[in-house]
Design a protein around this motif. Structure first.
Motif, short mmCIF file in Angstrom:
data_model
loop_
_atom_site.label_atom_id
_atom_site.label_comp_id
_atom_site.label_asym_id
_atom_site.label_seq_id
_atom_site.Cartn_x
_atom_site.Cartn_y
_atom_site.Cartn_z
N GLU B 363 29.04 32.19 45.35
CA GLU B 363 29.70 30.98 44.86
C GLU B 363 28.68 29.87 44.57
O GLU B 363 28.78 29.17 43.56
CB GLU B 363 30.73 30.49 45.88
N GLU B 364 27.70 29.72 45.47
CA GLU B 364 26.70 28.67 45.27
C GLU B 364 26.00 28.84 43.92
O GLU B 364 25.84 27.90 43.16
CB GLU B 364 25.65 28.71 46.39
N VAL B 365 25.58 30.06 43.65
CA VAL B 365 24.87 30.32 42.40
C VAL B 365 25.80 30.09 41.21
O VAL B 365 25.45 29.39 40.25
CB VAL B 365 24.30 31.75 42.38
N ALA B 366 27.00 30.64 41.30
CA ALA B 366 27.92 30.58 40.15
C ALA B 366 28.31 29.15 39.83
O ALA B 366 28.33 28.74 38.67
CB ALA B 366 29.17 31.41 40.45
N ARG B 367 28.61 28.38 40.87
CA ARG B 367 29.12 27.02 40.59
C ARG B 367 28.03 26.14 39.98
O ARG B 367 28.31 25.32 39.11
CB ARG B 367 29.71 26.39 41.86
N VAL B 368 26.79 26.30 40.45
CA VAL B 368 25.74 25.44 39.91
C VAL B 368 25.30 25.96 38.53
O VAL B 368 25.01 25.19 37.62
CB VAL B 368 24.54 25.36 40.89
N TYR B 369 25.29 27.28 38.39
CA TYR B 369 24.91 27.85 37.09
C TYR B 369 25.93 27.45 36.01
O TYR B 369 25.58 27.24 34.85
CB TYR B 369 24.85 29.37 37.22
N GLY B 370 27.18 27.29 36.40
CA GLY B 370 28.20 26.86 35.45
C GLY B 370 29.25 27.95 35.23
O GLY B 370 28.93 29.04 34.75
N LEU B 371 30.50 27.65 35.58
CA LEU B 371 31.55 28.68 35.51
C LEU B 371 31.87 29.08 34.08
O LEU B 371 32.37 30.17 33.83
CB LEU B 371 32.82 28.19 36.21
N ASP B 372 31.55 28.20 33.13
CA ASP B 372 31.86 28.57 31.74
C ASP B 372 30.86 29.60 31.19
O ASP B 372 30.98 30.04 30.05
CB ASP B 372 31.94 27.33 30.83
N ASN B 373 29.86 29.96 32.01
CA ASN B 373 28.95 31.02 31.58
C ASN B 373 29.49 32.41 31.88
O ASN B 373 28.81 33.41 31.64
CB ASN B 373 27.59 30.85 32.27
N PHE B 374 30.70 32.47 32.44
CA PHE B 374 31.29 33.78 32.75
C PHE B 374 32.44 34.01 31.78
O PHE B 374 33.47 33.37 31.87
CB PHE B 374 31.74 33.81 34.22
N PRO B 375 32.24 34.90 30.81
CA PRO B 375 33.20 35.01 29.70
C PRO B 375 34.55 35.57 30.13
O PRO B 375 34.61 36.60 30.82
CB PRO B 375 32.51 35.98 28.73
N PRO B 376 35.65 34.89 29.76
CA PRO B 376 36.98 35.38 30.16
C PRO B 376 37.36 36.68 29.46
O PRO B 376 36.98 36.93 28.32
CB PRO B 376 37.91 34.25 29.74
N ARG B 377 38.08 37.54 30.19
CA ARG B 377 38.63 38.75 29.57
C ARG B 377 39.86 39.14 30.37
O ARG B 377 40.02 38.74 31.52
CB ARG B 377 37.59 39.88 29.58
N LEU B 378 40.73 39.93 29.75
CA LEU B 378 41.94 40.37 30.47
C LEU B 378 41.63 41.65 31.25
O LEU B 378 41.00 42.55 30.72
CB LEU B 378 43.09 40.61 29.50
N PRO B 379 42.07 41.72 32.49
CA PRO B 379 41.78 42.92 33.28
C PRO B 379 42.60 44.12 32.83
O PRO B 379 43.66 43.98 32.23
CB PRO B 379 42.16 42.52 34.70
N VAL B 380 42.09 45.28 33.13
CA VAL B 380 42.80 46.53 32.84
C VAL B 380 43.95 46.68 33.83
O VAL B 380 43.77 46.45 35.02
CB VAL B 380 41.84 47.72 32.99
N ALA B 381 45.12 47.06 33.34
CA ALA B 381 46.26 47.28 34.26
C ALA B 381 46.36 48.76 34.59
O ALA B 381 46.25 49.60 33.71
CB ALA B 381 47.54 46.80 33.60
N ARG B 382 46.51 49.06 35.89
CA ARG B 382 46.61 50.47 36.29
C ARG B 382 48.00 50.83 36.79
O ARG B 382 48.26 51.97 37.12
CB ARG B 382 45.61 50.76 37.40
N ILE B 383 48.85 49.80 36.94
CA ILE B 383 50.19 50.08 37.47
C ILE B 383 51.22 49.42 36.58
O ILE B 383 50.94 48.42 35.93
CB ILE B 383 50.35 49.55 38.91
N ALA B 384 52.42 49.97 36.61
CA ALA B 384 53.51 49.39 35.84
C ALA B 384 54.06 48.19 36.58
O ALA B 384 54.04 48.14 37.81
CB ALA B 384 54.61 50.42 35.64
N ALA B 385 54.51 47.21 35.84
CA ALA B 385 55.08 46.01 36.46
C ALA B 385 56.56 46.21 36.73
O ALA B 385 57.24 46.90 35.98
CB ALA B 385 54.87 44.81 35.54
#
Lengths: 377, 698
Positions: B363-385
């Motif tokens: 968390e320390e590294v990520a927050r100072v590095y900048g959260l917008d440097n982690f590109p958003p993507r949708l996770p793979v779904a493995r189960i039915a809703a």
């Protein structure tokens, strides 16, 4: 209606038509005659008469032409007559049909004023009820998350401190407990206790993980309680949707992608999102999630020109807290924190509804004044 | 916390404006409430989260900035001149009897100070931070608290008896008058600073000093206490005492034990500078709680597993170094930059009790590095809703009620016990709150009726007369001391069923409206059985108990006209109808009925209706008529309906006239007149015989 003075009563020979050109000439005269008659002002009776004159089975013009021109035509002319007759027939029928619509509508218009519907009067209004706005927002959010694989689960509102705090990595005397002023139940002597009203929907995270092995992907709609004095922005009961996704390969990128997707579905594609690092005991890394102000379009300036009152000129609105599930939480549900990872979020529904619909008093949701309810059919 | 821009400059060389610093802080985890440009320059209002007590001082904020901008942080190394003749150890003794509450206690003594107002620069700094100036020595202790984030306390040395300080647990019921003049009663969980070998209390450790040993303008000699108290003990104590101070906030969240001696030195330095005097040589430093720094390993593999995207070695190491974690590459691939196998051994800084696990370093590294440097993507779904098990049943029910004109409501379940009791079944145990906000919200509703009646009351009081409402909610009860939450449907209506309009006359909502609407939703679950009787809150003449499924099944609810006794409590001046149903049973039957529903072919031959007008005794029910007709067992009778009901003119007293409409239909053939007459004849004689009903010509 004038009597039909047209060439159809005579044969082609009598009319002296011997070439296809001359036949075509004859037909164009007949068409002109029809157009002339059909163009006149008609009422239902004169329309009927017109129809009889032209399409009457025994002595209509079309029948006469068939009998007098087509049948006796020489083999050289038969083809030309047949083609011309079909064209005429199609024209007569379609024009008559079109004129019929005009005539009927004219007739209805002409009906006396007393029979005419006054469009400015209301219809018979059968009372129809409404979905509560909170329910509508719940449904919309549930549908969005359902579409990306989140199941819906529920949990009790009367909870134990274990589920509400301890198992969420909030031990007794944790400073975060001070921010969640809690209602406790008065229990009969000897009853196992204590019991409280959940301060967030997060206990259902624990209850769900106790029952299911990963992959887990759920949302939890429900009521939550914090012992705040009521005012325009505080109610001691309000609503949250908790979200939880745990799997062998869920990362922070999956988390932000999911939230981003949700917000764009809910507020529209043009909304901008941002994540700010924050702190919650049960998530790490934790974030606060903001969206560009939906009232001023993220400009900070109200339409009237002044500072936007909703985002106070900051261009952003703080929406909710979230983060990656803290590994300590997995310890409480016997998940292996080295093998699984996941994210969790808690969305305040009432605030979201207030933002989306411009409601300035949270109490309005629970007064249930029918005038309020009717505004959101 | 108010962070003065100019003050920060003493720790980092800042060249960017305050606004930008505030923004960068906000995006690395320090929440910013706003910036004010006042008389003393820009002041950033930072909201420090409870896990970061290290940021409750300028030094801590400066350290954040040094990490964000990769700027060096200036060291804090005060060097006050010490007396060459007198030693602190000769002037004071310190003993910690409760090391589990007090992990460190340092004392310094400054002799011959001059207490006077603080100079302008000090007053300005404190004012910028929102602290009132008192006198130079007290101001200095506040200044050091704000600067280094570590609380201190200054005593008038001469008012301390015997100069033998003991830190011990308070005795149960022991009393101390604190600086604010309030006498406080203590308990054994509270650390107490005492003089005279522990005999007299002179301060509540880590929270507030005592009034008797306070610095005053006549103070000549000062004792500087700079200690470290256990966070949990302090939080417990603040809650017990209901006393929150700047000191308790910092100790309660976890102060830096290593900082205690430095802060004391800094305090002495400033006292010498601003109040004069002589600092006795050395420091009394009792430190039973000293711990070796913890080693934490961070691997790139774990970082990637949690964050899903990478940070280069250079940034990762710079961030961790600036924050004080002193990262050292320890993996076998040390030569390879940005290796996927990279691992760092880090050292937990004494001021970061919150960061002790690998995930904390991620968390320390990520927050100072900048959260917008982690590109958003949708996770793979493995189960039915899946929806909630009752989703469909509830949705169908809700849609139907809304179609029938009822508004869905949501109510707060906290109600007055007296009101709750109007509807509570005698055997239901109330769920009472131990700490309600008011008597009016003292218990959780035992039924949905009480809050639905409340919503009707609100509307009537606000000029709304025609109201139809329903709530799908929970009732809350205790059973053998255990909480039970039951899903219920509550329905309520009052006023006009139909309002006077252009096309219709007005009609008041009555029992039949309620019954018809409930039957419309009951049809989804196979139909309700209505039986006489019901709870006390309903009018005895207009109420019914509802059951589903087979005869003899448990009742699932009740409906009817609100009893006058109850209506009077709400001051209702018009009839109010209420119903409550157990949704568990309704939903269960919904799915059972739905799954067993099969197509029935439509009849090919026409049906014939015959009306029978009968006089019945008051009290005789339509059900008896229906039963008598059905008892004939004529298969061609497909429906028996009540078509009209009449009392009054031409009807003998004590009787009423009922028009019964019977439909005959055969699946085999069109019925003949003779067949229909035969059926009719049998019906007439059956009604006369079994009911004694007299027939009118129909």
């Amino acid at each position: 209606m004038p009597t039909v003075d047209n060439p159809a009563g005579k044969t082609l020979a009598e009319l002296g038509a011997a070439s296809p050109d001359e036949v075509a000439q004859l037909f164009s005269e007949v068409r002109a005659l029809f157009d002339n008659q059909a163009a006149k002002q008609l009422d239902p009776a004169t329309w009927e008469a017109l129809k009889q004159v032209w399409t009457g089975r025994k002595s209509g013009v079309l029948t006469l032409i068939t009998d007098n021109w087509l049948k006796p035509a020489t083999p050289e002319l038969k083809r030309a007559v047949g083609q011309e007759l079909n064209k005429l027939k199609a024209q007569v029928e379609s024009t008559l049909e079109a004129r019929k619509r005009d005539v009927e509508s004219l007739a209805e218009h002409a009906a006396s004023a007393k029979d005419r519907a006054d469009l400015s009067l209301p219809g018979v209004l059968r009372p129809v009820g409404t979905h509560h706005l909170i329910r509508q927002v719940f449904q919309e959010i549930e549908d969005i998350f359902f579409s990306i694989g989140f199941s819906v689960v529920e949990g009790p509102e009367i909870e134990t401190p274990y589920y509400n705090f301890e198992a969420l990595n909030i031990p007794e005397f944790h400073p975060v407990r001070d921010d969640m002023d809690t209602f406790y139940l008065e229990l009969p002597k000897g009853a196992p206790g204590p019991l409280l009203l959940r301060t967030h929907t997060s206990p259902v995270q624990i209850r769900t993980m106790e029952k299911r092995q990963p992959p887990v992907r759920v949302i939890v709609p429900g009521k939550v309680y914090r012992r705040d004095n009521p005012d325009a922005t505080h109610s001691f009961m309000f609503h949250q949707i908790e979200g939880l996704a745990v799997d062998s390969d869920i990362t922070f990128c999956d988390f932000t992608g999911t939230i981003d997707y949700f917000v764009k579905q809910f507020f529209g594609e043009s909304v901008k999102t941002r994540f700010r690092p924050s702190y919650f005991p049960f998530t790490e890394p934790s974030v606060e999630f903001d969206v560009s102000c939906v009232f001023c379009g993220g400009s900070g300036t109200a339409k009237s020109g002044g500072t936007c009152g909703k985002c106070k000129g900051s261009r952003w609105i703080e929406l909710f807290g979230a983060g990656m599930v803290d590994p300590a939480v997995y310890g409480f549900v016997n998940y292996d924190p080295k093998k699984v990872s996941g994210f969790a979020f808690g969305i305040g529904i009432d605030r979201l509804a207030m933002l989306k619909y411009g409601i300035d008093d949270i109490q309005a949701f629970f007064q249930n004044d029918v005038r309020f309810l009717r505004q959101f059919p | 916390m108010k962070v003065a821009y100019n003050w920060l400059k003493e720790f980092v060389d800042l060249s960017v404006p305050a606004e930008e610093i505030a923004s960068r802080l906000a995006f690395s985890g320090t929440n910013i409430a706003g910036i004010e440009n006042g008389a003393h320059g820009a002041v950033i209002d930072a909201e420090i989260s409870s896990n970061r007590p290290d940021c409750l001082g300028m030094l801590g904020i400066a350290r954040e900035i040094s990490a964000i901008y990769r700027l060096p942080l200036k060291p804090v190394a005060p060097k006050p001149a010490e007396s060459t003749s007198a030693k602190a150890s000769g002037a004071v003794r310190v003993k910690i009897e409760a090391p589990e509450l007090c992990g460190r206690f340092t004392a310094r003594v400054v002799r011959g100070v001059k207490i006077q107002p603080s100079p302008a620069w000090l007053k300005n700094r404190l004012e910028a931070a929102g602290v009132a100036s008192i006198n130079n020595v007290v101001d200095i202790s506040n200044y050091v608290l704000l600067e280094l984030g570590h609380p201190l306390h200054t005593f008038d040395y001469d008012l301390l008896r015997n100069h033998s300080i003991v830190v011990r647990r308070a005795k149960a019921g022991e009393k101390l008058k604190t600086l604010d003049g309030i006498e406080r009663t203590l308990d054994p969980g509270i650390p107490l600073v005492c003089d005279t070998d522990g005999a007299r209390a002179v301060g509540i450790g880590g929270i507030m000093g005592g009034g008797e040993t306070e610095i005053s303008f006549s103070t000549k000699n000062v004792l500087i206490e700079c200690a470290w108290f256990d966070p949990i003990a302090i939080r417990r104590a603040t809650r017990f005492l209901k006393l929150h101070t700047e000191a308790s906030t910092r100790f309660g969240r976890g102060a830096d034990p290593e900082m205690a001696e430095t802060a004391s030195r800094r305090c002495a330095e400033l006292i010498l500078q601003l109040a004069g005097g002589e600092l006795l040589a050395g420091v009394i430093d009792v430190y039973p709680g000293k711990r070796a720094a913890k080693k934490i390993t961070l691997t790139r593999a774990e970082f990637l597993r949690v964050m899903g995207a990478d940070v280069p070695d250079k940034d990762l190491e710079a961030i961790l170094s600036a924050l004080g974690f002193a990262p050292v590459r320890v993996d076998d691939n040390r030569g390879a930059a940005n290796s996927l196998l990279a691992a760092w051994e880090c050292t937990q800084p004494s001021w970061r009790a919150d960061a002790e696990r690998e995930i904390d370093l991620v968390e320390e590294v990520a927050r100072v590095y900048g959260l917008d440097n982690f590109p958003p993507r949708l996770p793979v779904a493995r189960i039915a809703a899946a929806r909630l098990p009752h989703h469909e049943a509830e949705t169908r029910l809700r849609e139907r009620l809304i179609g029938l004109g009822y508004h869905e409501i949501i109510t707060i379940p906290h109600v007055a016990e007296e009101r709750n009791d109007l509807f509570r079944p005698p055997d239901a145990q109330v769920a009472k709150l131990a700490n309600p906000l008011s008597e009016e919200a003292g218990v959780l509703k035992s039924t949905g009726l009480v809050t639905l009646a409340g919503a009707i009351e609100w509307n009537l009081n606000h000029g709304q007369r025609n109201i139809r409402l329903f709530e799908i909610g929970r009732q809350y009860r205790l059973v053998d001391g255990k909480p039970v939450e039951t899903r219920v449907l509550t329905v309520g209506a009052t006023g006009a069923a139909r309002e006077q309009g252009l096309y219709d006359a007005a009609r008041e909502y009555n029992f039949a409206d309620l019954k018809g609407d409930l039957d419309a939703i009951g049809a989804l679950s196979g139909g309700f059985r209505w039986e006489d009787g019901g709870p006390e809150w309903l009018n005895a003449a207009k109420r019914g108990t509802l059951r589903l499924g087979q005869e003899g099944n448990q009742p699932i609810g009740a409906a009817g006209l609100l009893a006058k006794r109850v209506a009077d409590k709400f001051k209702f001046r018009q009839d109010v109808f209420l119903a409550e149903l157990d949704l568990g049973a309704v939903d269960c039957m919904f799915y059972g009925v739905k799954n067993n529903r099969r197509y029935e072919p439509l009849p090919r031959f026409p049906g014939v209706e015959r009306d029978f007008s009968v006089f019945l005794e008051d009290g005789q029910s339509f059900a008896e008529v229906k039963k008598a007709i059905e008892a004939l067992g004529i298969p061609e009778v497909t429906s028996v309906a009540a078509a009209d009901l009449f009392r009054g003119k031409n009807v003998p007293a004590g009787k009423y006239s009922l028009l019964v409409r019977v439909t005959f239909q055969s699946r085999e053939a069109t019925l003949t007149e003779a067949q229909i007459n035969d059926f009719s004849g049998r019906i007439v004689s059956a009604l006369e015989k079994t009911l004694g009903a007299s027939l009118r010509a129909a």
